[in-house]
Design a protein around this motif. Structure first.
Motif, short mmCIF file in Angstrom:
data_model
loop_
_atom_site.label_atom_id
_atom_site.label_comp_id
_atom_site.label_asym_id
_atom_site.label_seq_id
_atom_site.Cartn_x
_atom_site.Cartn_y
_atom_site.Cartn_z
N ARG A 65 0.85 -1.19 0.00
CA ARG A 65 0.00 0.00 0.00
C ARG A 65 0.89 1.24 0.00
O ARG A 65 2.00 1.23 0.54
CB ARG A 65 -0.91 0.05 1.23
N PHE A 66 0.39 2.30 -0.59
CA PHE A 66 1.05 3.61 -0.56
C PHE A 66 0.06 4.62 0.00
O PHE A 66 -1.08 4.70 -0.48
CB PHE A 66 1.49 4.05 -1.96
N HIS A 67 0.49 5.39 0.99
CA HIS A 67 -0.36 6.48 1.47
C HIS A 67 0.32 7.80 1.16
O HIS A 67 1.54 7.94 1.27
CB HIS A 67 -0.66 6.35 2.97
N ARG A 68 -0.48 8.77 0.77
CA ARG A 68 0.04 10.05 0.30
C ARG A 68 0.51 10.91 1.47
O ARG A 68 -0.13 10.93 2.54
CB ARG A 68 -1.01 10.79 -0.51
N ILE A 69 1.60 11.64 1.26
CA ILE A 69 2.20 12.50 2.27
C ILE A 69 2.16 13.94 1.75
O ILE A 69 2.45 14.20 0.58
CB ILE A 69 3.65 12.08 2.58
N SER A 70 1.82 14.85 2.62
CA SER A 70 1.80 16.26 2.25
C SER A 70 3.22 16.82 2.24
O SER A 70 3.95 16.68 3.22
CB SER A 70 0.93 17.05 3.24
N VAL A 71 3.59 17.45 1.14
CA VAL A 71 4.90 18.07 0.99
C VAL A 71 4.68 19.51 0.54
O VAL A 71 4.03 19.76 -0.48
CB VAL A 71 5.79 17.33 -0.03
N ASP A 72 5.20 20.45 1.30
CA ASP A 72 4.98 21.87 1.03
C ASP A 72 5.95 22.35 -0.04
O ASP A 72 6.99 22.94 0.25
CB ASP A 72 5.15 22.67 2.32
N ILE A 73 5.59 22.07 -1.29
CA ILE A 73 6.42 22.48 -2.43
C ILE A 73 5.53 23.26 -3.39
O ILE A 73 4.47 22.79 -3.78
CB ILE A 73 7.05 21.27 -3.14
N THR A 74 5.97 24.47 -3.74
CA THR A 74 5.21 25.33 -4.65
C THR A 74 5.99 25.47 -5.95
O THR A 74 6.92 26.26 -6.06
CB THR A 74 4.98 26.71 -4.03
N LEU A 75 5.63 24.66 -6.95
CA LEU A 75 6.27 24.76 -8.26
C LEU A 75 5.40 25.57 -9.22
O LEU A 75 5.76 26.65 -9.65
CB LEU A 75 6.52 23.36 -8.83
N ARG A 76 4.22 25.02 -9.53
CA ARG A 76 3.24 25.69 -10.37
C ARG A 76 3.85 26.25 -11.66
O ARG A 76 3.83 27.44 -11.92
CB ARG A 76 2.55 26.80 -9.58
N GLU A 77 4.42 25.35 -12.43
CA GLU A 77 4.98 25.74 -13.72
C GLU A 77 4.72 24.61 -14.69
O GLU A 77 4.66 23.44 -14.31
CB GLU A 77 6.47 26.03 -13.61
N ASP A 78 4.53 24.94 -15.93
CA ASP A 78 4.31 23.93 -16.96
C ASP A 78 5.62 23.24 -17.27
O ASP A 78 6.62 23.87 -17.62
CB ASP A 78 3.73 24.58 -18.22
N ILE A 79 5.61 21.91 -17.13
CA ILE A 79 6.81 21.12 -17.33
C ILE A 79 6.62 20.25 -18.56
O ILE A 79 5.65 19.49 -18.66
CB ILE A 79 7.11 20.24 -16.09
N SER A 80 7.51 20.35 -19.49
CA SER A 80 7.44 19.54 -20.69
C SER A 80 7.85 18.11 -20.38
O SER A 80 8.72 17.86 -19.54
CB SER A 80 8.35 20.12 -21.78
N SER A 81 7.21 17.17 -21.07
CA SER A 81 7.56 15.76 -20.86
C SER A 81 8.95 15.44 -21.39
O SER A 81 9.54 14.42 -21.03
CB SER A 81 6.52 14.86 -21.53
#
Length: 768
Positions: free
Chosen positions: A203-219
């Protein structure tokens, strides 16, 4: 690859050659692969083996699988994690490429990831087509750091800047025990029933990480996630990009540290700004166009470096093409919300301020000292009072006892930049039973020389019991310009006053002194302070704040008062006050463009914001301060610090003269209150109301009820609800993608707009 296929590169140790192969399972893919990574699970017993449905076969029926492992021989398994453009994630064994774990919609960011095969609930919430086509996973990483009880982490980076983080754990349900732990009638193990080796218990449970990127990232962009195992003694990952971030793993918890405001290349260290919680920050560092306080701007590449010349260091390349070799500062502890350096004072710090011209930190410190009781009595009491004391109290046995008193002093500290150590440049001791209450750097206009002087003002009080009238002193010190001078500070003025000097401030070249219930404004002649105006407070002044010619002070029981100083006529005039009964802890001005607000914290752990509006009927012709907002913080706020908000992309065309208040609490916490524009406030307020019902709260406690003003039985008229709780709004990013889209649609906005507002607020208040 560019066409969405996957290829496997295998190295040959004997020939030092690489061979490229395409696994047969990926030859005829119906959907394209958007991201992939390899994970090596190693140890005396690889951790993922414990999550197999047939794990009990390899370790024995009666032996618990606790990961300790009786064998010390290193074992290793390799897995390939793949994510498709549809958002589906699969984990394959390498080199057989047999699927052992799959999740239908990884990019949704569900709170829990469970193997899709064999799930009871096969319902699948489909995303909107336009959303599914626009959002995809562009990078994956999986790693297990050192530690006896460590577990793997799974990371995913979406093309909109969202950073997903999951922590693995092993879950053994009742159904798996019934299915897998079956035996043949003869008592031998039925191997056919246990042939399925999928990671069903993973199982995987999600962890909150305070990271503010908010930019379009190309694949097709270069990888941004770089995992390190030892940089300056810490392990974690580095996230490169326009806002590079360190994510350090400390005790299986993440500590997020944005790339520092100042960096120093090797042989030094990547230097961060150091400041005290209750003092003034050093001068603002370079402000980039993107609203970040970066030393080198965007970072394109990062790797570790460890050799004899650079022990456990790092190398990174900036977007401008500079390559830097650095080390982390050893003086800081990164297992905290911010990099922290503890300074041994061997005493109790009370108040700190900052002198920008020479980068000095004056600090009030008290040290407990044990003294004989007879010495204490001789200092505290008058001689006439000693003769009239009872014989029991002054017997020979009692006089031999000791008494602990606090001796106060003001130390001037300086940070040595090459070594990072703090040194005491000067010490100013107080007199016996004299407590230093406040220290401030003030700028006074010398009426004799017609020049401005920067001085250090200290306000004190004598603590001699209830039978002695309160008194204190005002001390002024000048700083020596020469660095080689032994006496860094020189006393230029000292005068005793009636009442404890609880606060001092400079007002347009004059010195404003709060001594008990009296506020006095004095001019500086170079050797004397001459009173030019005064104002009588109700009981006792606890704080003084100045903006231009306006004065805000808080009374210990009678709330806040708003004054103005008029040079013509030399008058301190009362503009308005709060008529309520409020036990003030701290006050400060909150500036939003041309709007001036007054913030005050009280003994009931509330925060109130007032404003002055003489033209409104409710203000009683301007005599009463009107409430703009109120909020229950849940902790005593003892200090506000006004800092100008940093520019951000969404606020570039908005007000530039906008300040936020950084505050410290008696619980040891640090918080921030910042003004926002009306449209953003209405949008986030609607979101907050939705999240009250959409998010499960701790112990089922309602945040709307908790944040209401607590009057503790006193008469109070409720104020407007004009403060949003960002602590509650932060839960929005932890919701699944479907829930985020649904809530955004309900309040008439988009998910991208909400996340953009979050990023603007975070960037505008990224002071630390």
């Amino acid at each position: 690859m560019v066409d969405g296929t996957i290829q496997l590169l295998v190295g040959d140790h004997s020939t030092c050659a690489l061979s490229i192969s395409v696994p047969s399972i990926f030859t005829n893919l119906s959907e394209k692969v958007s991201a992939c990574t390899l994970y090596r699970d190693r140890g005396p017993e690889p951790w993922l083996r414990k999550t197999r449905s047939d794990a009990w076969l390899s370790s024995g029926i009666a032996e618990p699988i606790d990961g300790s492992g009786s064998s010390s021989q290193e074992q290793s398994d390799i897995y390939c994690i793949i994510c498709y453009e549809s958002g589906k994630l699969e984990i394959f064994e390498v080199p057989s490429f047999r699927c052992v774990f799959s999740v239908e919609s990884f990019l949704s960011g569900e709170a829990l990831l469970v193997d899709a095969k064999g799930r009871q609930d096969d319902t699948k919430v489909s995303l909107k087509k336009e959303v599914a086509d626009s959002i995809r996973v562009v990078e994956l990483a999986m790693h297990r750091w050192s530690g006896q009880f460590s577990r793997p982490f799974l990371f995913g980076l979406l093309n909109d800047g969202t950073f997903l983080c999951y922590h693995a754990y092993c879950y053994e349900g009742l159904e798996s025990n019934v299915k897998d732990n079956s035996f043949s009638p003869a008592g031998s193990v039925d191997l056919a029933s246990a042939s399925d080796s999928r990671l069903k218990n993973l199982r995987f449970h999600r962890i909150s990480v305070d990271i503010t990127l908010r930019e379009d990232i190309s694949s097709l962009a270069r990888p941004r996630i770089t995992i390190f195992n030892n940089v300056g003694g810490y392990e974690g990952l580095f996230l490169s990009g326009t806002r590079p971030v360190w994510v350090m793993v400390c005790r299986q918890r993440f500590r997020v540290h944005p790339q520092g405001a100042r960096c120093r290349s090797f042989p030094g260290a990547s230097q961060r700004t150091a400041s005290f919680a209750c003092g003034n920050l050093p001068e603002h560092t370079i402000v980039r166009a993107r609203g970040t306080r970066l030393c080198d701007g965007p970072i394109e590449a990062f790797t570790v470096l460890h050799n004899v010349n650079c022990c456990h260091g790092l190398i990174y390349v900036t977007s401008q093409g500079f390559l830097k070799i650095c080390q982390l500062p050893e003086a800081y502890n990164y297992d905290n919300y911010w990099p922290v350096q503890k300074i041994p004072l061997h005493g109790t710090p009370h108040q700190v301020t900052y002198y920008a011209e020479q980068s000095l930190y004056p600090l009030i410190v008290s040290v407990p000292v044990v003294r004989p009781l007879n010495q204490v009595l001789s200092i505290m009491a008058d001689q006439d009072l000693v003769h009239h004391m009872d014989n029991d109290a002054t017997s020979a046995d009692d006089l031999q006892k000791t008494y602990t008193v606090e001796e106060f002093e003001v130390r001037v500290l300086e940070l040595e930049k090459p070594s990072g150590r703090w040194e005491t440049r000067s010490t100013i001791p107080m007199q016996s039973f004299e407590n230093a209450l406040t220290v401030r750097i003030v700028t006074l206009h010398n009426t004799t020389t017609k020049e401005n002087e920067t001085l250090m003002a200290i306000g004190t009080a004598y603590v001699q019991g209830e039978d002695v009238a309160a008194r204190g002193r005002v001390l002024l010190f000048s700083f020596t310009k020469s660095e080689n001078s032994q006496n860094l500070v020189t006393e230029v003025y000292s005068k005793e006053s009636k009442g404890a000097v609880s606060a001092v401030a400079s007002l347009q070249g004059h010195l404003l002194i709060a001594a008990g219930p009296k506020i006095t404004l004095s001019k500086w002649t170079g050797s004397e302070l001459t009173a030019v105006a005064f104002y009588d407070a109700p009981l006792h002044v606890v704080s003084l704040n100045i903006v231009k010619n306006f004065v805000l002070f808080g009374d210990i029981h009678k709330s806040v008062y708003f004054l103005s100083w008029k040079e013509q006529g030399s008058q301190l005039t009362l503009l308005a006050k709060d008529f309520g009964s409020l036990d003030c802890f701290a006050t400060e001005f909150l500036i939003d463009g041309s709007t001036l607000n007054l913030a005050v914290s009280d003994s009931d752990k509330n925060l109130q914001i007032f404003y002055y509006a003489p033209k409104m009927v409710e203000s009683w012709k301007g005599q009463k301060l009107l409430s703009r907002a109120e909020f229950h913080v849940g902790a005593h706020l003892t200090k506000f610090m006004r800092l100008q908000m940093l520019p951000s992309p969404g606020l570039a065309s908005e007000k530039t003269n906008r300040f936020a208040l950084l505050f410290g609490t008696l619980d040891g916490g640090i918080g921030c209150i910042a003004p926002i524009d009306e449209l953003t406030f209405r949008r986030l307020q609607s979101l907050q109301r939705k999240l009250v019902d959409a998010v499960p709260h701790v112990c089922g406690l309602n945040p709307r009820s908790f944040r209401q003003f607590k009057s503790n039985g006193k008469a109070h008229r409720p104020g407007p609800d004009n403060i949003i709780d960002f602590e509650l709004l932060a839960h929005y990013e932890m919701l699944s993608l479907e829930e985020q889209l649904d809530i955004a649609q309900q309040i008439g906005t988009t998910r991208a707009q909400i996340l953009s507002n979050f990023a603007d607020i975070s960037l505008g208040t990224s002071f630390l």
